[in-house]
Scaffold this active site. Sequence first.
Site, PDB file in Angstrom:
ATOM      1  N   LEU A 115      40.815  43.023  43.344  1.00 47.01           N
ATOM      2  CA  LEU A 115      40.198  43.134  44.553  1.00 47.01           C
ATOM      3  C   LEU A 115      38.969  42.341  44.851  1.00 47.01           C
ATOM      4  O   LEU A 115      38.248  42.366  45.768  1.00 47.01           O
ATOM      5  CB  LEU A 115      39.950  44.690  44.656  1.00 47.01           C
ATOM      6  CG  LEU A 115      40.931  45.413  44.498  1.00 47.01           C
ATOM      7  CD1 LEU A 115      40.564  47.114  44.565  1.00 47.01           C
ATOM      8  CD2 LEU A 115      42.126  45.247  45.411  1.00 47.01           C
ATOM      9  N   SER A 116      38.832  41.431  43.880  1.00 45.30           N
ATOM     10  CA  SER A 116      37.837  40.202  44.039  1.00 45.30           C
ATOM     11  C   SER A 116      36.342  40.632  44.131  1.00 45.30           C
ATOM     12  O   SER A 116      35.455  40.158  45.074  1.00 45.30           O
ATOM     13  CB  SER A 116      38.174  39.506  45.302  1.00 45.30           C
ATOM     14  OG  SER A 116      37.859  38.163  45.389  1.00 45.30           O
ATOM     15  N   SER A 117      35.838  41.558  43.105  1.00 46.39           N
ATOM     16  CA  SER A 117      34.565  41.799  42.833  1.00 46.39           C
ATOM     17  C   SER A 117      34.051  40.506  42.602  1.00 46.39           C
ATOM     18  O   SER A 117      32.406  40.242  42.988  1.00 46.39           O
ATOM     19  CB  SER A 117      34.495  42.772  41.910  1.00 46.39           C
ATOM     20  OG  SER A 117      34.580  42.410  40.608  1.00 46.39           O
ATOM     21  N   SER A 118      34.551  39.517  42.028  1.00 48.43           N
ATOM     22  CA  SER A 118      33.967  38.312  41.657  1.00 48.43           C
ATOM     23  C   SER A 118      33.451  37.384  42.947  1.00 48.43           C
ATOM     24  O   SER A 118      32.354  37.074  43.107  1.00 48.43           O
ATOM     25  CB  SER A 118      34.710  37.600  40.740  1.00 48.43           C
ATOM     26  OG  SER A 118      35.921  36.989  41.410  1.00 48.43           O
ATOM     27  N   GLU A 120      50.787  34.781  48.427  1.00 53.71           N
ATOM     28  CA  GLU A 120      50.258  35.072  46.882  1.00 53.71           C
ATOM     29  C   GLU A 120      50.697  33.694  46.037  1.00 53.71           C
ATOM     30  O   GLU A 120      51.678  33.221  46.197  1.00 53.71           O
ATOM     31  CB  GLU A 120      50.958  36.398  46.222  1.00 53.71           C
ATOM     32  CG  GLU A 120      49.970  37.074  45.391  1.00 53.71           C
ATOM     33  CD  GLU A 120      48.865  37.584  45.976  1.00 53.71           C
ATOM     34  OE1 GLU A 120      47.658  36.998  46.087  1.00 53.71           O
ATOM     35  OE2 GLU A 120      48.950  38.658  46.847  1.00 53.71           O
ATOM     36  N   HIS A 121      49.601  33.302  45.332  1.00 53.28           N
ATOM     37  CA  HIS A 121      49.682  31.994  44.705  1.00 53.28           C
ATOM     38  C   HIS A 121      50.032  30.792  45.553  1.00 53.28           C
ATOM     39  O   HIS A 121      50.489  29.856  44.965  1.00 53.28           O
ATOM     40  CB  HIS A 121      50.918  32.231  43.424  1.00 53.28           C
ATOM     41  CG  HIS A 121      50.336  33.129  42.297  1.00 53.28           C
ATOM     42  ND1 HIS A 121      49.946  32.590  41.228  1.00 53.28           N
ATOM     43  CD2 HIS A 121      50.532  34.537  42.236  1.00 53.28           C
ATOM     44  CE1 HIS A 121      49.580  33.686  40.461  1.00 53.28           C
ATOM     45  NE2 HIS A 121      49.950  34.762  40.931  1.00 53.28           N
ATOM     46  N   THR A 122      49.930  30.922  46.717  1.00 56.79           N
ATOM     47  CA  THR A 122      50.121  29.720  47.532  1.00 56.79           C
ATOM     48  C   THR A 122      48.777  29.013  47.876  1.00 56.79           C
ATOM     49  O   THR A 122      48.838  27.868  48.156  1.00 56.79           O
ATOM     50  CB  THR A 122      50.390  30.294  48.905  1.00 56.79           C
ATOM     51  OG1 THR A 122      49.503  31.561  49.328  1.00 56.79           O
ATOM     52  CG2 THR A 122      51.944  30.690  49.018  1.00 56.79           C
ATOM     53  N   ASP A 137      39.561  33.931  47.754  1.00 56.66           N
ATOM     54  CA  ASP A 137      38.902  35.280  47.718  1.00 56.66           C
ATOM     55  C   ASP A 137      37.498  34.937  48.295  1.00 56.66           C
ATOM     56  O   ASP A 137      36.877  35.886  48.884  1.00 56.66           O
ATOM     57  CB  ASP A 137      38.627  35.665  46.034  1.00 56.66           C
ATOM     58  CG  ASP A 137      39.884  35.715  45.445  1.00 56.66           C
ATOM     59  OD1 ASP A 137      40.984  35.826  46.132  1.00 56.66           O
ATOM     60  OD2 ASP A 137      39.821  35.854  44.284  1.00 56.66           O
ATOM     61  N   TYR A 147      48.684  32.053  34.243  1.00 61.45           N
ATOM     62  CA  TYR A 147      48.436  31.552  35.486  1.00 61.45           C
ATOM     63  C   TYR A 147      48.377  29.859  35.618  1.00 61.45           C
ATOM     64  O   TYR A 147      48.735  29.244  36.284  1.00 61.45           O
ATOM     65  CB  TYR A 147      46.939  32.109  35.792  1.00 61.45           C
ATOM     66  CG  TYR A 147      46.278  31.492  37.180  1.00 61.45           C
ATOM     67  CD1 TYR A 147      46.762  32.203  38.259  1.00 61.45           C
ATOM     68  CD2 TYR A 147      45.306  30.630  37.022  1.00 61.45           C
ATOM     69  CE1 TYR A 147      45.901  31.813  39.507  1.00 61.45           C
ATOM     70  CE2 TYR A 147      44.865  30.075  38.509  1.00 61.45           C
ATOM     71  CZ  TYR A 147      45.152  30.652  39.268  1.00 61.45           C
ATOM     72  OH  TYR A 147      44.542  30.325  40.616  1.00 61.45           O
TER      73      TYR A 147
END
Length: 368
Positions: free
Chosen positions: A110-113, A17-19, A157, A209
């Site tokens: 959950l990355s709908s984008s 995560e955040h990597t 994503d 972020y």
Amino acid sequence: MSDGVWAAPGRVNLIGEHTDYNDGFVMPFALPHTTVATVARRDDGVLRLHSADVAGDPVELRVDDLAPAARSGDWTDYPAGVVWALRWGGLAVGGADIHYESTVPTGAGLSSSAAIEVVTALALNDLYALGMDSRDIARMCRRAENVYVGAPTGIMDQMASACCAWGHALHLDTRDLAMRQIPFDLTAHGLELLVVDTRVKHAHSEGAYGKRRAGCEAGAAALGVDALRDVPFDGLDDALARLDDPEVRALVRHIVTENHRVERVIAHLEAGEVRAIGPVLTEGHASLRDDFRVSCPELDLVVDTALTAGALGARMTGGGFGGSAIVLVESSSEHLVTKAVQEAFAARTLDEPRVFTAVPSAGARRVS
Ligand code: ADP
Ligand code: MG
């Protein structure tokens, strides 16, 4: 009349995560939840967009007019941004009628984008014979999100939605986009991975972020490396000793240990020791909470409650400050753990979280 139907999934990130903006490793897998696009090519240069998930009439845009400066600020920027990015890349894309219907929860981490971007790019790739492979599609979609929508995300994503495979997690090196499918069959081991969507999104997430990104860049600069990916795990103590700023030191510690956790999870999965990934996930949560400081009380509540109720491991997933957590459980204790989390939320008068079992599913594909 449509020319075809395409689908692209949402994803959860198992570990890493955040990597992704530190040239590091991530390990997402695709959800069974997808965004489905029914698409007809049209040759008059008009892009007509409609979503069953958004109230209102279809929106018509001229592809020649698409530009980041002309973005509308609403959901249509995601698909319009994809068309813009493809054309920016020199690909001959014209108009289309696109109707979307999605089962990916929006704004839940959950990355709908990425799902709506990737399904759009895949459909246009087929209808206009653009010749892109799944990496090209992910790169174009990332460009759409970064430049057109204006969200400074990494490429995880889009790569997850475009490239994941059923029954596997995707080990992705975000530096060169090298990828490997890692078998991740939970059912065969009597396990389940729950996704708990807290339905919370804290408002300060975007600024935070940006700060984390800047802090990571400062750390890499201070250590004289291109990206924190280049700090080896066994060189961590030396690296930390060379950093004065305690905040930067904590960010560096998270990224370096998190990349190492990705490797540990892969080693466990490849050895068939699926239960052993539980404690690694939980360590990852502690690192995101204490060092990277992107968790929030609701995510911590899910993790702490699930572990107390007997989960094998749990962590926040996605950017943080709300969104979703993942919880690894024995299939036999799924019910107990879910109930404990729901009761803990009710006891604090929080909205009931949405809980579902995540089955590693297929990446983007043509459906018909
Ligand atoms: P996440 O990717 O975690 O779901 P984002 O904020 O990155 O959250 O993206 C969510 C946005 O993507 C929504 O607010 C909406 O603008 C757009 N979007 C995603 N799926 C759809 C859909 N099926 N129809 C219309 N817009 C969608
Ligand atoms: Mg997103």
